[in-house]
Design a protein around this motif. Sequence first.
Motif, PDB file in Angstrom:
ATOM      1  N   PRO A 117       0.795  -1.299   0.015  1.00 57.36           N
ATOM      2  CA  PRO A 117      -0.059  -0.095  -0.120  1.00 57.36           C
ATOM      3  C   PRO A 117       0.893   1.341  -0.155  1.00 57.36           C
ATOM      4  CG  PRO A 117      -1.101  -1.561   1.588  1.00 57.36           C
ATOM      5  CD  PRO A 117       0.443  -2.050   1.029  1.00 57.36           C
ATOM      6  N   ARG A 118       2.055   1.300   0.831  1.00 51.94           N
ATOM      7  CA  ARG A 118       2.929   2.355   0.718  1.00 51.94           C
ATOM      8  C   ARG A 118       3.372   2.727  -0.594  1.00 51.94           C
ATOM      9  NH1 ARG A 118       8.715   2.804   3.525  1.00 51.94           N
ATOM     10  NH2 ARG A 118       9.155   4.785   2.842  1.00 51.94           N
ATOM     11  N   ALA A 119       3.753   1.829  -1.173  1.00 59.93           N
ATOM     12  CA  ALA A 119       4.251   1.819  -2.690  1.00 59.93           C
ATOM     13  C   ALA A 119       3.385   2.419  -3.533  1.00 59.93           C
ATOM     14  CB  ALA A 119       4.942   0.730  -3.070  1.00 59.93           C
ATOM     15  N   VAL A 120       2.091   1.802  -3.655  1.00 58.12           N
ATOM     16  CA  VAL A 120       1.122   2.490  -4.375  1.00 58.12           C
ATOM     17  C   VAL A 120       0.853   3.969  -4.089  1.00 58.12           C
ATOM     18  CG1 VAL A 120      -1.401   2.309  -4.849  1.00 58.12           C
ATOM     19  CG2 VAL A 120      -0.064   0.094  -4.808  1.00 58.12           C
ATOM     20  N   LEU A 158      -8.566  -4.801  -6.332  1.00 60.33           N
ATOM     21  CA  LEU A 158      -7.057  -4.134  -6.704  1.00 60.33           C
ATOM     22  C   LEU A 158      -7.461  -3.060  -7.780  1.00 60.33           C
ATOM     23  CD1 LEU A 158      -5.016  -7.376  -7.357  1.00 60.33           C
ATOM     24  CD2 LEU A 158      -5.085  -6.051  -5.308  1.00 60.33           C
ATOM     25  N   LEU A 159      -8.420  -2.675  -8.200  1.00 58.12           N
ATOM     26  CA  LEU A 159      -8.517  -1.655  -9.296  1.00 58.12           C
ATOM     27  C   LEU A 159      -8.126  -0.327  -9.117  1.00 58.12           C
ATOM     28  CD1 LEU A 159     -11.848  -2.835 -10.911  1.00 58.12           C
ATOM     29  CD2 LEU A 159      -9.752  -3.510 -11.396  1.00 58.12           C
ATOM     30  N   THR A 160      -8.238   0.073  -7.866  1.00 61.57           N
ATOM     31  CA  THR A 160      -8.019   1.347  -7.541  1.00 61.57           C
ATOM     32  C   THR A 160      -6.219   1.596  -7.445  1.00 61.57           C
ATOM     33  OG1 THR A 160      -9.821   1.925  -6.283  1.00 61.57           O
ATOM     34  CG2 THR A 160      -8.047   3.383  -5.856  1.00 61.57           C
ATOM     35  N   VAL A 165      -1.194   3.014 -10.325  1.00 63.41           N
ATOM     36  CA  VAL A 165       0.205   2.775 -10.722  1.00 63.41           C
ATOM     37  C   VAL A 165       0.445   3.078 -12.001  1.00 63.41           C
ATOM     38  CG1 VAL A 165       2.125   0.765 -10.677  1.00 63.41           C
ATOM     39  CG2 VAL A 165       0.712   1.115  -8.627  1.00 63.41           C
ATOM     40  N   VAL A 166      -0.415   2.646 -12.870  1.00 66.83           N
ATOM     41  CA  VAL A 166      -0.491   2.911 -14.261  1.00 66.83           C
ATOM     42  C   VAL A 166      -0.511   4.330 -14.604  1.00 66.83           C
ATOM     43  CG1 VAL A 166      -1.635   2.747 -16.426  1.00 66.83           C
ATOM     44  CG2 VAL A 166      -1.473   0.602 -14.949  1.00 66.83           C
ATOM     45  N   LEU A 167      -1.251   5.102 -13.705  1.00 71.23           N
ATOM     46  CA  LEU A 167      -1.213   6.512 -13.927  1.00 71.23           C
ATOM     47  C   LEU A 167       0.213   7.170 -13.564  1.00 71.23           C
ATOM     48  CD1 LEU A 167      -4.705   7.495 -12.376  1.00 71.23           C
ATOM     49  CD2 LEU A 167      -3.842   8.092 -14.653  1.00 71.23           C
ATOM     50  N   ASP A 199      -6.340  -3.362 -21.365  1.00 70.17           N
ATOM     51  CA  ASP A 199      -7.382  -2.090 -21.383  1.00 70.17           C
ATOM     52  C   ASP A 199      -7.037  -1.325 -20.552  1.00 70.17           C
ATOM     53  OD1 ASP A 199      -8.973  -3.614 -23.159  1.00 70.17           O
ATOM     54  OD2 ASP A 199     -10.395  -4.348 -22.034  1.00 70.17           O
ATOM     55  N   TRP A 200      -6.273  -1.532 -19.133  1.00 72.10           N
ATOM     56  CA  TRP A 200      -6.140  -0.545 -18.287  1.00 72.10           C
ATOM     57  C   TRP A 200      -4.847   0.435 -18.989  1.00 72.10           C
ATOM     58  CZ3 TRP A 200      -4.939  -4.111 -13.514  1.00 72.10           C
ATOM     59  CH2 TRP A 200      -6.341  -4.578 -13.011  1.00 72.10           C
TER      60      TRP A 200
END
Length: 275
Positions: A117-120, A158-160, A165-167, A199-200
């Motif tokens: 979570p911290r890394a995200v 996990l979607l959020t 991370v993709v953003l 798709d993400w």
Amino acid sequence: MPASNARALEKAKDLPVDGLILDLEDAVGPADKATAREQACAAAASGEYGHREVTIRVNALGTEWHDADLAAACAAGPDGVVVPKVGSAREVRGLVEALERHGAPDRTRLWAMVETPRAVLDAREIAAASDRLAVLVLGTNDLVKELGARFVPGRAPLLTALSTVVLAARAAGVAVLDGVFNDTRDAEGLVAECRQGRDWGCDGKTLIHPAQVDPCNTAFAPSEEEVQDARALLAAWEEGAGRGVVTHEGRMVENLHVEVARRVLAVDEAVRARG
């Protein structure tokens, strides 16, 4: 793949993949760590893997094996060093300093695994911390564990996190790879998750078994329909140059659609070139 498995390392020379992660971490037991390190470094330095990017996943910061893993990997000069559980931009900068201190060649890039979570929450800072960082790798198994979530079809818990991370990767201009799919017997589930990752906006997916390679390649490669549509859109754009408004199949075409179409064709060309 576990770098302790010499047979797997040999088989990897013929796999139709873009890259290899020779693992010294989770796939290798403590008694085999030294053998895995030696074999991974020999493989990375061999030049026998053709077009494939060869990376070495070292053990995490703070473990008893990390320093020796990193020093040996730097000496071998792989295309990348994959570090699990990277938690902050400060850690990225420290890892880059260590790569330079151990004499890693310039082409050896850092791949940071995002799996806490911290890394995200700090993904943007992690992604932008160094020009030497080239890839964010989503560590979905550890992330599920750390969140106290469950593995469910569609990965709703996990979607959020994964979208964040993709953003972050896109904002920093680095690549991002989706996490592994655990059930090697569930072909339909693998295909669905590959398509979801594509798709993400993920650039690819990490895999754990050779049987997963072909379905993943198919999912991430443009379909023939996508290629034909991209070509037709570009033709309409070029034909309508100077007219102001251009349409294709009833859709208004703007510069952003042209860029997407060109990317589709570039990916298709790269896939075909790899054979």
